[in-house]
Design a protein around this motif. Sequence first.
Motif, PDB file in Angstrom:
ATOM      1  N   LYS A  56       0.852  -1.186   0.000  1.00 47.35           N
ATOM      2  CA  LYS A  56       0.000   0.000   0.000  1.00 47.35           C
ATOM      3  C   LYS A  56       0.892   1.241   0.000  1.00 47.35           C
ATOM      4  O   LYS A  56       2.061   1.177   0.387  1.00 47.35           O
ATOM      5  CB  LYS A  56      -0.893   0.002   1.238  1.00 47.35           C
ATOM      6  N   SER A  57       0.340   2.351  -0.401  1.00 47.74           N
ATOM      7  CA  SER A  57       1.138   3.589  -0.441  1.00 47.74           C
ATOM      8  C   SER A  57       1.652   3.947   0.947  1.00 47.74           C
ATOM      9  O   SER A  57       2.790   4.409   1.100  1.00 47.74           O
ATOM     10  CB  SER A  57       0.301   4.740  -1.010  1.00 47.74           C
ATOM     11  N   SER A  58       0.843   3.695   1.983  1.00 50.73           N
ATOM     12  CA  SER A  58       1.271   4.004   3.352  1.00 50.73           C
ATOM     13  C   SER A  58       2.419   3.080   3.779  1.00 50.73           C
ATOM     14  O   SER A  58       3.311   3.489   4.524  1.00 50.73           O
ATOM     15  CB  SER A  58       0.096   3.858   4.320  1.00 50.73           C
ATOM     16  N   GLU A  59       2.406   1.845   3.283  1.00 49.50           N
ATOM     17  CA  GLU A  59       3.464   0.895   3.622  1.00 49.50           C
ATOM     18  C   GLU A  59       4.769   1.247   2.906  1.00 49.50           C
ATOM     19  O   GLU A  59       5.862   1.132   3.478  1.00 49.50           O
ATOM     20  CB  GLU A  59       3.014  -0.519   3.263  1.00 49.50           C
ATOM     21  N   LYS A  60       4.655   1.688   1.655  1.00 48.62           N
ATOM     22  CA  LYS A  60       5.848   2.150   0.924  1.00 48.62           C
ATOM     23  C   LYS A  60       6.473   3.350   1.631  1.00 48.62           C
ATOM     24  O   LYS A  60       7.696   3.452   1.759  1.00 48.62           O
ATOM     25  CB  LYS A  60       5.483   2.522  -0.509  1.00 48.62           C
ATOM     26  N   LYS A  61       5.617   4.251   2.086  1.00 51.46           N
ATOM     27  CA  LYS A  61       6.102   5.435   2.795  1.00 51.46           C
ATOM     28  C   LYS A  61       6.806   5.035   4.087  1.00 51.46           C
ATOM     29  O   LYS A  61       7.871   5.576   4.417  1.00 51.46           O
ATOM     30  CB  LYS A  61       4.925   6.360   3.103  1.00 51.46           C
ATOM     31  N   LEU A  63       8.313   2.210   4.725  1.00 57.50           N
ATOM     32  CA  LEU A  63       9.581   1.575   4.372  1.00 57.50           C
ATOM     33  C   LEU A  63      10.653   2.618   4.093  1.00 57.50           C
ATOM     34  O   LEU A  63      11.786   2.505   4.569  1.00 57.50           O
ATOM     35  CB  LEU A  63       9.389   0.661   3.160  1.00 57.50           C
ATOM     36  N   GLN A  64      10.299   3.644   3.338  1.00 60.35           N
ATOM     37  CA  GLN A  64      11.271   4.693   3.023  1.00 60.35           C
ATOM     38  C   GLN A  64      11.672   5.459   4.277  1.00 60.35           C
ATOM     39  O   GLN A  64      12.856   5.791   4.473  1.00 60.35           O
ATOM     40  CB  GLN A  64      10.700   5.652   1.978  1.00 60.35           C
ATOM     41  N   GLU A  65      10.717   5.719   5.150  1.00 60.53           N
ATOM     42  CA  GLU A  65      11.019   6.427   6.404  1.00 60.53           C
ATOM     43  C   GLU A  65      11.957   5.597   7.277  1.00 60.53           C
ATOM     44  O   GLU A  65      12.881   6.139   7.893  1.00 60.53           O
ATOM     45  CB  GLU A  65       9.725   6.728   7.165  1.00 60.53           C
ATOM     46  N   LEU A  66      11.728   4.296   7.315  1.00 63.49           N
ATOM     47  CA  LEU A  66      12.598   3.432   8.106  1.00 63.49           C
ATOM     48  C   LEU A  66      14.019   3.454   7.539  1.00 63.49           C
ATOM     49  O   LEU A  66      14.998   3.518   8.297  1.00 63.49           O
ATOM     50  CB  LEU A  66      12.049   2.006   8.127  1.00 63.49           C
ATOM     51  N   LYS A  67      14.138   3.407   6.227  1.00 61.67           N
ATOM     52  CA  LYS A  67      15.458   3.484   5.595  1.00 61.67           C
ATOM     53  C   LYS A  67      16.155   4.790   5.957  1.00 61.67           C
ATOM     54  O   LYS A  67      17.348   4.805   6.307  1.00 61.67           O
ATOM     55  CB  LYS A  67      15.329   3.373   4.074  1.00 61.67           C
ATOM     56  N   ASP A  68      15.427   5.899   5.875  1.00 64.50           N
ATOM     57  CA  ASP A  68      16.011   7.213   6.153  1.00 64.50           C
ATOM     58  C   ASP A  68      16.473   7.314   7.596  1.00 64.50           C
ATOM     59  O   ASP A  68      17.577   7.797   7.883  1.00 64.50           O
ATOM     60  CB  ASP A  68      14.996   8.317   5.841  1.00 64.50           C
ATOM     61  N   PHE A 101      10.582  -6.388   9.888  1.00 59.64           N
ATOM     62  CA  PHE A 101      10.495  -5.604  11.122  1.00 59.64           C
ATOM     63  C   PHE A 101       9.291  -4.667  11.099  1.00 59.64           C
ATOM     64  O   PHE A 101       8.635  -4.466  12.135  1.00 59.64           O
ATOM     65  CB  PHE A 101      11.796  -4.822  11.323  1.00 59.64           C
ATOM     66  N   LEU A 102       8.988  -4.097   9.948  1.00 58.24           N
ATOM     67  CA  LEU A 102       7.818  -3.225   9.848  1.00 58.24           C
ATOM     68  C   LEU A 102       6.528  -4.001  10.093  1.00 58.24           C
ATOM     69  O   LEU A 102       5.631  -3.526  10.812  1.00 58.24           O
ATOM     70  CB  LEU A 102       7.778  -2.559   8.471  1.00 58.24           C
ATOM     71  N   ARG A 103       6.413  -5.179   9.524  1.00 60.32           N
ATOM     72  CA  ARG A 103       5.189  -5.967   9.698  1.00 60.32           C
ATOM     73  C   ARG A 103       5.042  -6.443  11.143  1.00 60.32           C
ATOM     74  O   ARG A 103       3.926  -6.587  11.645  1.00 60.32           O
ATOM     75  CB  ARG A 103       5.190  -7.152   8.738  1.00 60.32           C
ATOM     76  N   ALA A 104       6.184  -6.700  11.780  1.00 59.44           N
ATOM     77  CA  ALA A 104       6.132  -7.124  13.183  1.00 59.44           C
ATOM     78  C   ALA A 104       5.605  -6.021  14.090  1.00 59.44           C
ATOM     79  O   ALA A 104       5.144  -6.306  15.204  1.00 59.44           O
ATOM     80  CB  ALA A 104       7.514  -7.562  13.647  1.00 59.44           C
ATOM     81  N   ARG A 105       5.687  -4.786  13.629  1.00 58.36           N
ATOM     82  CA  ARG A 105       5.215  -3.644  14.420  1.00 58.36           C
ATOM     83  C   ARG A 105       4.130  -2.867  13.678  1.00 58.36           C
ATOM     84  O   ARG A 105       3.971  -1.662  13.851  1.00 58.36           O
ATOM     85  CB  ARG A 105       6.400  -2.717  14.754  1.00 58.36           C
ATOM     86  N   ASP A 106       3.362  -3.586  12.861  1.00 62.71           N
ATOM     87  CA  ASP A 106       2.225  -2.990  12.146  1.00 62.71           C
ATOM     88  C   ASP A 106       2.597  -1.711  11.401  1.00 62.71           C
ATOM     89  O   ASP A 106       1.827  -0.751  11.367  1.00 62.71           O
ATOM     90  CB  ASP A 106       1.070  -2.720  13.109  1.00 62.71           C
ATOM     91  N   PHE A 107       3.793  -1.683  10.831  1.00 57.98           N
ATOM     92  CA  PHE A 107       4.299  -0.576  10.026  1.00 57.98           C
ATOM     93  C   PHE A 107       4.455   0.719  10.823  1.00 57.98           C
ATOM     94  O   PHE A 107       4.468   1.808  10.260  1.00 57.98           O
ATOM     95  CB  PHE A 107       3.437  -0.361   8.780  1.00 57.98           C
ATOM     96  N   GLY A 108       4.586   0.570  12.131  1.00 59.26           N
ATOM     97  CA  GLY A 108       4.944   1.729  12.945  1.00 59.26           C
ATOM     98  C   GLY A 108       6.444   1.965  12.830  1.00 59.26           C
ATOM     99  O   GLY A 108       7.235   1.132  13.301  1.00 59.26           O
ATOM    100  N   VAL A 109       6.858   3.062  12.221  1.00 53.73           N
ATOM    101  CA  VAL A 109       8.269   3.275  11.895  1.00 53.73           C
ATOM    102  C   VAL A 109       9.126   3.381  13.152  1.00 53.73           C
ATOM    103  O   VAL A 109      10.200   2.765  13.253  1.00 53.73           O
ATOM    104  CB  VAL A 109       8.436   4.535  11.025  1.00 53.73           C
ATOM    105  N   PHE A 110       8.682   4.154  14.128  1.00 58.00           N
ATOM    106  CA  PHE A 110       9.465   4.337  15.346  1.00 58.00           C
ATOM    107  C   PHE A 110       9.677   3.014  16.067  1.00 58.00           C
ATOM    108  O   PHE A 110      10.803   2.665  16.442  1.00 58.00           O
ATOM    109  CB  PHE A 110       8.770   5.345  16.282  1.00 58.00           C
ATOM    110  N   ASP A 111       8.601   2.248  16.256  1.00 62.81           N
ATOM    111  CA  ASP A 111       8.708   0.964  16.949  1.00 62.81           C
ATOM    112  C   ASP A 111       9.546  -0.037  16.147  1.00 62.81           C
ATOM    113  O   ASP A 111      10.298  -0.828  16.720  1.00 62.81           O
ATOM    114  CB  ASP A 111       7.317   0.379  17.204  1.00 62.81           C
ATOM    115  N   SER A 112       9.418  -0.010  14.824  1.00 65.10           N
ATOM    116  CA  SER A 112      10.190  -0.916  13.969  1.00 65.10           C
ATOM    117  C   SER A 112      11.675  -0.600  14.055  1.00 65.10           C
ATOM    118  O   SER A 112      12.511  -1.513  14.124  1.00 65.10           O
ATOM    119  CB  SER A 112       9.715  -0.801  12.513  1.00 65.10           C
ATOM    120  N   LEU A 113      12.012   0.698  14.032  1.00 66.60           N
ATOM    121  CA  LEU A 113      13.415   1.106  14.127  1.00 66.60           C
ATOM    122  C   LEU A 113      13.996   0.697  15.484  1.00 66.60           C
ATOM    123  O   LEU A 113      15.128   0.189  15.559  1.00 66.60           O
ATOM    124  CB  LEU A 113      13.544   2.619  13.947  1.00 66.60           C
ATOM    125  N   HIS A 114      13.228   0.883  16.542  1.00 66.19           N
ATOM    126  CA  HIS A 114      13.688   0.507  17.878  1.00 66.19           C
ATOM    127  C   HIS A 114      13.955  -1.000  17.945  1.00 66.19           C
ATOM    128  O   HIS A 114      14.990  -1.449  18.464  1.00 66.19           O
ATOM    129  CB  HIS A 114      12.632   0.909  18.908  1.00 66.19           C
TER     130      HIS A 114
END
Length: 421
Positions: A56-61, A63-68, A101-114
């Motif tokens: 989904k567009s929100s999931e792509k976003k 992913l990019q935020e996590l990379k950044d 990691f994103l799917r494990a945290r429902d695409f929450g970027v902050f929680d996924s990065l942590h």
Amino acid sequence: MEKAESPISIPQMPAPLDSPEASSKPHKKSFEITMEAATLRSPSFNEDTYFLSHLKSSEKKALQELKDKLAASNGSDNDCTMWGIPLLGGSDKADVILLKFLRARDFGVFDSLHMLEKCLAWRKEFGADGITEEDLGFKELEGVVAYMQGYDKEGHPVCYNAYGVFRDKDMYERIFGDEEKLKKFLRWRVQILERGINLLHFEPGGINSLIQVTDLKDMPKRELRFASNQILSLFQDNYPEMVARKIFINVPWYFSVLYSMFSPFLTQRTKSKFVISREGNAAETLYKFIRPEDVPIQYGGLSRPSDLHNGSPKPTSEFTVKGGEKVNIQIEGNEAGATITWDLVVGGWDLDYSAEFISGAEGSYSIAVENPRKMAPSDEAIHNSFTFPEAGKMVLSVDNTASWRKKVAAYRYIVRISRSV
């Protein structure tokens, strides 16, 4: 010289397999096999493909935020790798890991990065990258407690877990007697998992997760509770979305009560990965997901430890033995001097088996190769050979007339023709 003969199939039976060494033709079955599996099963989990076009567009976003954010916190750190894959390289393989990691945290970027950064720190401290080559001992547990063996029908590596051996108090004390022993066991358990992960593709559309089969037979629940909790916590924190399906076999009757208690606390995604099979139905359940030639013999399959070093397993034919039915497998057209080798197994046995040679000559006679005998549920697969004294046929009989219960079964054979004949 060896060949697979064209057999005559009996009513209710598929044709035996053509030997891979003798023919490249695909094996065809004459009917569709149906099996009842779990007593408790949620809708089957649909594994993610990891194609970016499927996001989904929100999931792509996200992913990019996590990379950044990962790049900002690590800079040009060359140690930011997982399973040998640089996470900052922008590759498809890196995307597969980040999406886990994103799917494990429902695409929450902050929680996924942590979660990701904690996992990177743990892997470095634990020495996870080099653990597969360590000699940790535990020879007595290899192939018994936790081990990788074969693949499922979709190509996922399969990890088997069975802790019934720890009902033995001496064994329990040797492995879990103190904190240092427990730490060493946990390290060994991580080693098994890492070896399985090394078989994954980490590619969009590839095989990116494992199958776990857990045997609950004789598992000492109280004694292993602490160790089990540590293993579960360690895997949940550091191996997100690494399991496509969790198959529980030999599940005691009271497990359904426990499942109903903790089920409300599980996500639908997690529950959809569960297959829960009652005691006595191991083969019936496993055959739905894993071919009989890849199922260990202790669970009603044809895979023996000695086979693992002999290349890909020879394919089998599956069939069903109905309650009240006797099935004869006839293998005809064999010459004098030919040697037939066969494997046969019925899940949960508890029926009669025999093997007989019948001469093809006029006024034919027969030889009892294996006299009729009752096969116990715990008996392993039949493996036997016979050299034909003259042209004739082999008949393998499975007699389920004393039972009303339908059973799943599998067999294979190969015929070798002597060059001197």
